[in-house]
Design an enzyme around this catalytic site. Structure first.
Site, PDB file in Angstrom:
ATOM      1  N   GLY A 244      46.339  34.371  51.350  1.00 17.53           N
ATOM      2  CA  GLY A 244      46.289  33.071  52.005  1.00 17.53           C
ATOM      3  C   GLY A 244      45.836  33.189  53.442  1.00 17.53           C
ATOM      4  O   GLY A 244      45.162  34.147  53.826  1.00 17.53           O
ATOM      5  N   GLU A 266      46.923  39.797  51.895  1.00 13.82           N
ATOM      6  CA  GLU A 266      45.472  39.616  51.966  1.00 13.82           C
ATOM      7  C   GLU A 266      45.238  38.264  52.626  1.00 13.82           C
ATOM      8  O   GLU A 266      45.359  37.218  51.983  1.00 13.82           O
ATOM      9  CB  GLU A 266      44.846  39.650  50.565  1.00 13.82           C
TER      10      GLU A 266
END
Length: 512
Positions: A244, A266
């Site tokens: 996100g 990530e």
């Protein structure tokens, strides 16, 4: 400009058909208990689905934990690989169904949606081989009659939180590898892409039935932030893999750390390509345009900054603007094979785009092309835009932020050191590229880029599953997919085996 769009009724029927073919059932729930699944193609709701309650989320975590403890962690890794092998076979059979759902929910053009499903197939192939290669090491012991080694063991429950822009690929990167490592899964997809999650869960449950694996290895919970928060805070979730925004990661990371859990983050990217004077401009333009405009600028690896040498800046910029002009008539229905740019995910993305363009103009930027909304008459609730190119006098504050929309900022440099400084001068560190035919320049950039992904003569997007995917700095530091990313899903134990009849202590210590 393409103006013929499918109707919401047509998309609804197509989504229902794909879900049923993938083995998802009972997914519709009437209001008020349901929440609407929507499509960015028309901007309208498809049908209502049931969100998970707090009790159901807790139960899902409990089921995953019990399955891990009683069955899955003790199942031999090659047998666990057999489940992933069967999932890969089912993905091949239902590639078109899943691609339909990716297009309907994320708005991706058909080739990109099919490519995302192919990533799922590829990672299943990779994980199947990995199930026989979870290697440790044997090291020489300083004590006679002793063996020193390391072994790897599964963690337990892996929570996965995914974003809308890659609704199935990122789940598969985590799930295929985590399963062969001996973990169980609880998946919370984006509230913008629940249908793809239901379809993937249906296929995995079929795979479990086909190979005799326990059904509890995988759970899906649907909902908004409150559901994800339960995965973040629950100590039964050994590893939380979250994809996100940087802001999301800044909230999630400390909360997981506070309970001594593990995180795999990530997060956002603000990716740049350096275009050197020696670059093959045909290659550079092609690589730039796809990386910047593909997925309507909604990839974490989207190219957002071009840093071009001042001697070729005008020439390159003119060519990019010309290429963007060819995109304009190919914006529209992502199911149409001629379409190159589909819709933005929602109104907020359109608002962010225009806010960024206004701030860029205030900083002296000049919009060379794009930024305008289109197809508003045909789909008033959808947000199609022309990808924008903006010439900037400097790397201002807005350029240093990630706007999740198709804006490409063009900056210039005089020396490679200056280009590298501009490139590294943002807080994100996901993907980077240089276009050059000078080997010294290429090697210097490979060493100096502070990103997790560093490319030469290709764009910033389009990673293969064989390499570890992830970034540095505010991008979170996580690694998924290939290489040795599997280690994030396991714990390491250092073992000493004494096969002698003596008990010498290390470092020559004498005690009794």
């Amino acid at each position: 400009m393409m103006t013929t769009l499918p109707t919401t009724a047509q998309l609804t029927e197509r989504a229902r058909t794909a879900l049923e073919r993938c083995g998802a059932s009972g997914f519709e729930a009437p209001a008020p208990t349901g929440q609407s699944a929507r499509t960015p193609i028309t901007g309208e709701p498809l049908f209502d689905i049931a969100y998970s309650t707090s009790a159901e989320t807790d139960q899902a975590i409990g089921t995953a934990q019990e399955t891990f403890r009683t069955v899955w962690r003790d199942t031999p890794a090659p047998q666990r690989g057999n489940l992933v092998r069967r999932l890969g076979e089912l993905l091949r059979e239902h590639k078109d169904d899943l691609a339909d759902l990716v297009t309907i929910e994320a708005g991706k053009i058909r080739s990109e949606a099919a490519g995302e499903v192919q990533e799922m197939i590829d990672i299943c192939d990779f994980a199947l081989g990995l199930s026989r290669q979870l290697y440790g090491r044997t090291m020489p012991s300083e004590r006679p009659g002793h063996r020193l080694m390391e072994t790897w063991h599964p963690l337990g429950v892996v929570g996965i939180i995914t974003a809308f822009n890659f609704p199935v690929a990122v789940w598969s990167w985590n799930t295929a590898v985590a399963l062969v490592c001996g973990n169980t899964i609880v998946w919370k997809p984006s509230e913008l892409s629940p249908l793809t999650a239901l379809a993937c869960h249906g296929l995995l449950m079929r795979a479990c039935q086909d190979v005799g694996a326990p059904m509890g290895v995988h759970q899906v919970v649907l909902g908004e932030r409150e559901v994800g928060a339960r995965l973040v805070d629950d100590p039964r979730v050994a590893l939380l893999s979250a994809t996100g925004s940087v802001r999301m990661g800044q909230q999630v990371g400390p909360r997981v750390a506070a309970r001594m859990g593990r995180c795999l983050l990530e997060l956002g990217g603000n990716n740049a390509a350096v275009i050197a004077p020696s670059a093959d401009l045909d290659l550079a333009v092609r690589g730039t345009v796809f990386a910047a405009a593909g997925t309507a600028g909604q990839r974490c690896t989207t190219l957002r900054r071009v840093i071009v040498h001042e001697d070729i800046a005008d020439q390159l910029t003119d060519r990019i603007v010309g290429a963007y002009g060819q995109l304009r008539p190919r914006i529209g229905d992502p199911f149409d094979d001629d379409t190159l740019v589909g819709p933005l995910i929602a109104e907020r993305a359109h608002t962010a785009l225009h806010g960024a363009l206004e701030r860029a103009a205030a900083d002296g930027g000049r919009v060379l092309t794009g930024g305008e909304r289109c197809l508003e008459k045909e789909a008033p609730d959808a947000y199609y835009v022309e990808p924008a190119v903006v010439r900037m006098p400097s790397q201002s504050e807005i350029v240093c932020e990630e706007t999740f929309a198709p804006i490409l900022y063009v900056l210039t440099y005089r020396t490679l050191d200056e280009a590298i400084e501009l490139h590294n001068g943002v807080t994100q560190g996901l993907s980077s590229a240089i276009f050059t035919q000078d080997q010294r320049e290429a090697e210097r950039f490979l060493a100096a880029s502070d990103c997790g992904i560093v490319n030469v003569n290709i764009g910033t997007s389009g990673a293969e599953i064989g390499g570890a995917f992830g970034g540095e700095k505010d991008t979170g530091g996580g690694r998924e997919s290939g290489s040795d990313a599997w280690r994030a899903y396991m714990r390491r134990a250092t073992n000493t085996v004494n096969y002698s009849d003596e008990l010498p202590l290390a470092q020559g210590v004498n005690f009794l």
